[in-house]
Write a protein that holds these residues in place. Structure first.
Motif, PDB file in Angstrom:
ATOM      1  N   VAL A 360      58.639  14.262 -13.215  1.00  0.00           N
ATOM      2  CA  VAL A 360      58.496  14.379 -11.764  1.00  0.00           C
ATOM      3  C   VAL A 360      57.026  14.697 -11.479  1.00  0.00           C
ATOM      4  O   VAL A 360      56.557  15.784 -11.763  1.00  0.00           O
ATOM      5  CB  VAL A 360      59.410  15.480 -11.195  1.00  0.00           C
ATOM      6  CG1 VAL A 360      59.150  15.668  -9.705  1.00  0.00           C
ATOM      7  CG2 VAL A 360      60.874  15.134 -11.438  1.00  0.00           C
ATOM      8  N   GLU A 361      56.307  13.724 -10.950  1.00  0.00           N
ATOM      9  CA  GLU A 361      54.863  13.900 -10.778  1.00  0.00           C
ATOM     10  C   GLU A 361      54.518  14.696  -9.533  1.00  0.00           C
ATOM     11  O   GLU A 361      53.591  15.496  -9.533  1.00  0.00           O
ATOM     12  CB  GLU A 361      54.173  12.527 -10.743  1.00  0.00           C
ATOM     13  CG  GLU A 361      54.273  11.779 -12.063  1.00  0.00           C
ATOM     14  CD  GLU A 361      53.398  10.540 -12.092  1.00  0.00           C
ATOM     15  OE1 GLU A 361      52.667  10.308 -11.113  1.00  0.00           O
ATOM     16  OE2 GLU A 361      53.462   9.812 -13.095  1.00  0.00           O
ATOM     17  N   PHE A 362      55.240  14.459  -8.436  1.00  0.00           N
ATOM     18  CA  PHE A 362      54.975  15.163  -7.189  1.00  0.00           C
ATOM     19  C   PHE A 362      56.293  15.530  -6.527  1.00  0.00           C
ATOM     20  O   PHE A 362      57.235  14.736  -6.531  1.00  0.00           O
ATOM     21  CB  PHE A 362      54.151  14.296  -6.222  1.00  0.00           C
ATOM     22  CG  PHE A 362      52.769  14.021  -6.693  1.00  0.00           C
ATOM     23  CD1 PHE A 362      51.742  14.927  -6.468  1.00  0.00           C
ATOM     24  CD2 PHE A 362      52.473  12.868  -7.386  1.00  0.00           C
ATOM     25  CE1 PHE A 362      50.462  14.680  -6.917  1.00  0.00           C
ATOM     26  CE2 PHE A 362      51.193  12.609  -7.846  1.00  0.00           C
ATOM     27  CZ  PHE A 362      50.191  13.532  -7.603  1.00  0.00           C
ATOM     28  N   ASN A 363      56.344  16.727  -5.995  1.00  0.00           N
ATOM     29  CA  ASN A 363      57.525  17.152  -5.263  1.00  0.00           C
ATOM     30  C   ASN A 363      57.425  16.666  -3.823  1.00  0.00           C
ATOM     31  O   ASN A 363      56.438  16.950  -3.141  1.00  0.00           O
ATOM     32  CB  ASN A 363      57.656  18.679  -5.300  1.00  0.00           C
ATOM     33  CG  ASN A 363      57.928  19.188  -6.702  1.00  0.00           C
ATOM     34  OD1 ASN A 363      58.743  18.624  -7.422  1.00  0.00           O
ATOM     35  ND2 ASN A 363      57.244  20.237  -7.107  1.00  0.00           N
ATOM     36  N   VAL A 364      58.430  15.927  -3.383  1.00  0.00           N
ATOM     37  CA  VAL A 364      58.458  15.391  -2.029  1.00  0.00           C
ATOM     38  C   VAL A 364      59.509  16.154  -1.229  1.00  0.00           C
ATOM     39  O   VAL A 364      60.681  16.179  -1.602  1.00  0.00           O
ATOM     40  CB  VAL A 364      58.791  13.883  -2.026  1.00  0.00           C
ATOM     41  CG1 VAL A 364      58.765  13.335  -0.598  1.00  0.00           C
ATOM     42  CG2 VAL A 364      57.813  13.121  -2.907  1.00  0.00           C
ATOM     43  N   LYS A 365      59.067  16.807  -0.175  1.00  0.00           N
ATOM     44  CA  LYS A 365      59.972  17.599   0.646  1.00  0.00           C
ATOM     45  C   LYS A 365      61.079  16.724   1.216  1.00  0.00           C
ATOM     46  O   LYS A 365      60.831  15.632   1.725  1.00  0.00           O
ATOM     47  CB  LYS A 365      59.194  18.266   1.781  1.00  0.00           C
ATOM     48  CG  LYS A 365      60.018  19.245   2.600  1.00  0.00           C
ATOM     49  CD  LYS A 365      59.156  19.925   3.659  1.00  0.00           C
ATOM     50  CE  LYS A 365      59.992  20.913   4.471  1.00  0.00           C
ATOM     51  NZ  LYS A 365      59.170  21.581   5.512  1.00  0.00           N
ATOM     52  N   GLY A 366      62.325  17.201   1.115  1.00  0.00           N
ATOM     53  CA  GLY A 366      63.454  16.465   1.657  1.00  0.00           C
ATOM     54  C   GLY A 366      64.058  15.466   0.698  1.00  0.00           C
ATOM     55  O   GLY A 366      64.970  14.726   1.071  1.00  0.00           O
ATOM     56  N   VAL A 367      63.557  15.422  -0.560  1.00  0.00           N
ATOM     57  CA  VAL A 367      64.062  14.476  -1.555  1.00  0.00           C
ATOM     58  C   VAL A 367      64.568  15.260  -2.760  1.00  0.00           C
ATOM     59  O   VAL A 367      63.907  16.190  -3.237  1.00  0.00           O
ATOM     60  CB  VAL A 367      62.953  13.489  -1.992  1.00  0.00           C
ATOM     61  CG1 VAL A 367      63.483  12.538  -3.062  1.00  0.00           C
ATOM     62  CG2 VAL A 367      62.442  12.700  -0.793  1.00  0.00           C
ATOM     63  N   ASN A 368      65.746  14.908  -3.269  1.00  0.00           N
ATOM     64  CA  ASN A 368      66.320  15.554  -4.451  1.00  0.00           C
ATOM     65  C   ASN A 368      65.791  14.845  -5.696  1.00  0.00           C
ATOM     66  O   ASN A 368      66.131  13.687  -5.949  1.00  0.00           O
ATOM     67  CB  ASN A 368      67.853  15.465  -4.407  1.00  0.00           C
ATOM     68  CG  ASN A 368      68.423  16.055  -3.137  1.00  0.00           C
ATOM     69  OD1 ASN A 368      68.342  17.252  -2.911  1.00  0.00           O
ATOM     70  ND2 ASN A 368      69.006  15.214  -2.288  1.00  0.00           N
ATOM     71  N   GLN A 369      64.972  15.540  -6.469  1.00  0.00           N
ATOM     72  CA  GLN A 369      64.298  14.923  -7.607  1.00  0.00           C
ATOM     73  C   GLN A 369      64.841  15.480  -8.925  1.00  0.00           C
ATOM     74  O   GLN A 369      64.897  16.690  -9.122  1.00  0.00           O
ATOM     75  CB  GLN A 369      62.789  15.151  -7.504  1.00  0.00           C
ATOM     76  CG  GLN A 369      62.178  14.479  -6.269  1.00  0.00           C
ATOM     77  CD  GLN A 369      60.720  14.820  -6.072  1.00  0.00           C
ATOM     78  OE1 GLN A 369      60.393  15.796  -5.390  1.00  0.00           O
ATOM     79  NE2 GLN A 369      59.833  14.024  -6.648  1.00  0.00           N
ATOM     80  N   VAL A 370      65.201  14.567  -9.826  1.00  0.00           N
ATOM     81  CA  VAL A 370      65.782  14.925 -11.118  1.00  0.00           C
ATOM     82  C   VAL A 370      64.798  14.557 -12.223  1.00  0.00           C
ATOM     83  O   VAL A 370      64.255  13.448 -12.241  1.00  0.00           O
ATOM     84  CB  VAL A 370      67.120  14.193 -11.349  1.00  0.00           C
ATOM     85  CG1 VAL A 370      67.680  14.519 -12.728  1.00  0.00           C
ATOM     86  CG2 VAL A 370      68.124  14.562 -10.264  1.00  0.00           C
ATOM     87  N   GLN A 371      64.565  15.496 -13.136  1.00  0.00           N
ATOM     88  CA  GLN A 371      63.670  15.270 -14.272  1.00  0.00           C
ATOM     89  C   GLN A 371      64.485  14.740 -15.451  1.00  0.00           C
ATOM     90  O   GLN A 371      65.362  15.438 -15.973  1.00  0.00           O
ATOM     91  CB  GLN A 371      62.986  16.579 -14.663  1.00  0.00           C
ATOM     92  CG  GLN A 371      62.233  16.535 -15.981  1.00  0.00           C
ATOM     93  CD  GLN A 371      60.885  15.858 -15.860  1.00  0.00           C
ATOM     94  OE1 GLN A 371      60.085  16.217 -15.027  1.00  0.00           O
ATOM     95  NE2 GLN A 371      60.646  14.871 -16.708  1.00  0.00           N
TER      96      GLN A 371
END
Length: 567
Positions: A360-371
């Motif tokens: 995960v390179e950048f955290n985007v607000k409002g998006v559920n990000q899975v590594q």
């Protein structure tokens, strides 16, 4: 027996011998101590402004034969710091620093408190090496550690660092046996921080630290091109690598296997993430640090170079309720930035946006990000399979690397989800044949694919030294054969702002292939790559080269740069 339990000479007598106070001042302080009923002599002398904390520290070091240290956040390893409860550290004014083999080095201000030392030994389960620091210094170190959440502050040392400091670093071993050697290694700490600071300041994307038989080199990748920035003494290589490993929480004793880690630094009061990769080479370990600076990342499709006409078409594609959209190009062509820009453009309270990335390179607000993590079985395909049970509307898959991930992505796009992902292909039509080679049935591709966006990154002409100039003879000849106007072009003359390269910053050039009924029939019928390209040309696709030349006529980039990345 540890030096800390020897019977030392009285504090007052040592202060007099060190000429910190006079006999008369000592006598007066002892009388004050008798009147107050047991207040410590050192506290009385501090209150009377007869000595400083540093004076007392020097005295204690002499009394107990212990080394002194000036604490800063770079001398504290969070792996050992986190062993201690925060309240314990604050109450007893102790600061754990680092562990070498079975010995933990701890900074203390009161060497007489044997109960605290016993508790420290119990917590670390091994030997403890005490060093002395002032109470205020220890308290500041504890507060800083809690405040920055394990972030190393780079800009804190900038005012102290000069170019000459980097060039004259003393040669030291990285065998950290005791606090004296660690203190002497401060130039190495400053060197590493200076390298990272300069890289972020210059908007570099990567730092390369490599060694050969003759020298140690540090290079920064700026606008896609590596530039050598310094050659510190070769003997510093092991110490520099060890320092970076400590920052990234890697095993400093493992030099035979590659390692990967992450560290967050603080630069101009903002966090910057670094990805650290080490690789054993013939002459020693090479380190590459990828810089992920959110503030320098543009998450806007127009800002990264997508033209208005193409953006109108792309907007229609990314707002569909289902289907698959791919972004293609080689490594380092900006595909992830484009996908993040798409997510930023379409995110809304009514949509559930999910991603699977590695990393995960950048955290985007409002998006559920899975590594993704293949070591524990969380592959792209497995993570995607789980995400489908999370009621997603839009799914971003960081990269389609294998046929299992490709099959899952196609399946997801056919069951009511919009799927965004990347592929490594040279142009947009090649994405179709690449997926067929991954054993995806052509009829499934015809039903799922909505669009393919191919891209490259080109360097922008420096705005400070841009001037009108026809194409070079080599580029002009090639462009004329392709039917392009080569007279109305620009170049960068070179100036201090662009390091005399003529370029500053980068922008994308793009090629968008959209799917109509004729193209779907061609894909389902097993059409080869050349027939797909012929249909794209008939469709009026704006190729990568076309988009690049249009940007040269606008004075954004040069013809040589466009040809460099497209051919």
């Amino acid at each position: 027996m540890s030096p800390a339990v020897k019977t030392p000479a009285p504090l007052g007598r040592v202060l007099v011998e060190l000429r910190k106070i006079t006999e008369a001042q000592l006598e007066e302080a002892l009388q004050e101590q008798a009147r107050t009923g047991g207040e410590r002599l050192g506290e009385i002398l501090l209150r009377q402004d007869l000595v400083t904390e540093d004076d007392l520290l020097e005295c204690l070091a002499s009394q107990y034969s212990l080394p002194m240290v000036k604490l800063n956040r770079f001398l504290v390893d969070h792996a050992i710091f986190d062993v201690f409860p925060q309240r314990f550290l604050e109450k007893n004014v102790v600061c754990p620093m680092f562990r070498v083999e079975d010995t933990t080095t701890v900074a203390i201000s009161d060497p007489t408190n044997i109960f605290v030392l016993d508790e420290i030994r119990r917590l670390v389960g091994g030997r403890v090496q005490e060093v002395l620091a002032t109470a205020s210094n220890i308290q500041d170190a504890i507060r800083n550690r809690a405040d920055i959440n394990d972030a190393f502050g780079i800009d804190d040392i900038v005012d102290e660092v000069e170019d000459k400091d980097v060039q004259i670093v003393e040669e030291r071993s990285d065998d950290l046996d005791n606090i004296a050697e660690v203190s002497e290694l401060s130039p190495v700490v400053r060197l590493v921080n200076f390298v990272i600071f300069k890289a972020i300041q210059e908007s570099a994307s990567d730092i390369h630290i490599e060694v050969d038989e003759a020298e140690l080199r540090v290079r920064h990748r700026v606008d896609g091109v590596l530039h050598q920035v310094m050659t510190p003494p070769r003997s510093l290589h092991a110490a520099v690598v060890s320092r970076i490993k400590v920052m990234a929480n890697l095993d400093i004793s493992e030099r035979r296997l590659p390692q990967d880690g992450r560290v967050r630094v603080v630069f101009e009061r903002r966090p910057v993430d670094l990805r650290v990769s080490t690789l054993p080479c013939a002459n020693g370990e090479k380190v590459v640090i990828r810089i992920l600076d959110k503030d320098s990342m543009m998450l806007d499709l127009e800002a990264i170079g997508v033209g208005r006409e193409m953006l109108e078409v792309l907007d229609q594609q990314i707002r569909r309720p289902n289907g698959m959209i791919l972004v293609t190009g080689p490594t380092g062509s900006g595909k992830s930035t484009t996908l993040y820009s798409v997510l930023q453009r379409i995110k809304a309270p009514g949509l559930n946006l999910c991603t699977v990335e590695d990393p995960v390179e950048f955290n985007v607000k409002g998006v559920n990000q899975v590594q993704a993590n293949a070591k524990i079985g969380l592959t792209f395909a497995n993570a995607l399979r789980s995400l489908l049970r999370q009621d997603p509307d839009v799914i971003m898959v960081g990269e389609i690397r294998d046929k299992e991930t490709a099959a899952m992505a196609v399946q997801a796009s056919l069951t009511g989800h919009l799927v965004l992902s990347t592929l490594h292909t040279n142009d947009a039509p090649s994405a179709i044949t690449r997926l067929v080679n991954m054993e995806i049935e052509p009829y499934l591709l015809g039903a799922s694919l909505q669009g393919v966006l191919a891209q490259r990154l080109v360097r922008k002409i420096c705005s400070e030294c841009r001037e009108a100039s026809p194409a070079t003879a080599r580029a002009g000849e090639r462009l004329k054969r392709m039917g392009f106007d080569v007279e109305r072009l620009y170049r960068g003359a070179g100036c201090g702002s662009c390091r005399d390269t003529g370029y500053a910053g980068r922008i994308g050039i793009f090629e968008l292939l959209t799917f109509d009924d004729e193209l779907r029939d061609l894909v389902v019928g097993g059409g080869d790559l050349q027939s797909i390209r012929r249909h794209a040309a008939k469709q009026g696709i704006r190729r990568l080269l076309d988009d690049g030349i249009a940007k040269t006529h606008e004075g954004i980039t040069s013809a040589d740069e466009v040809l460099r990345v497209t051919e």
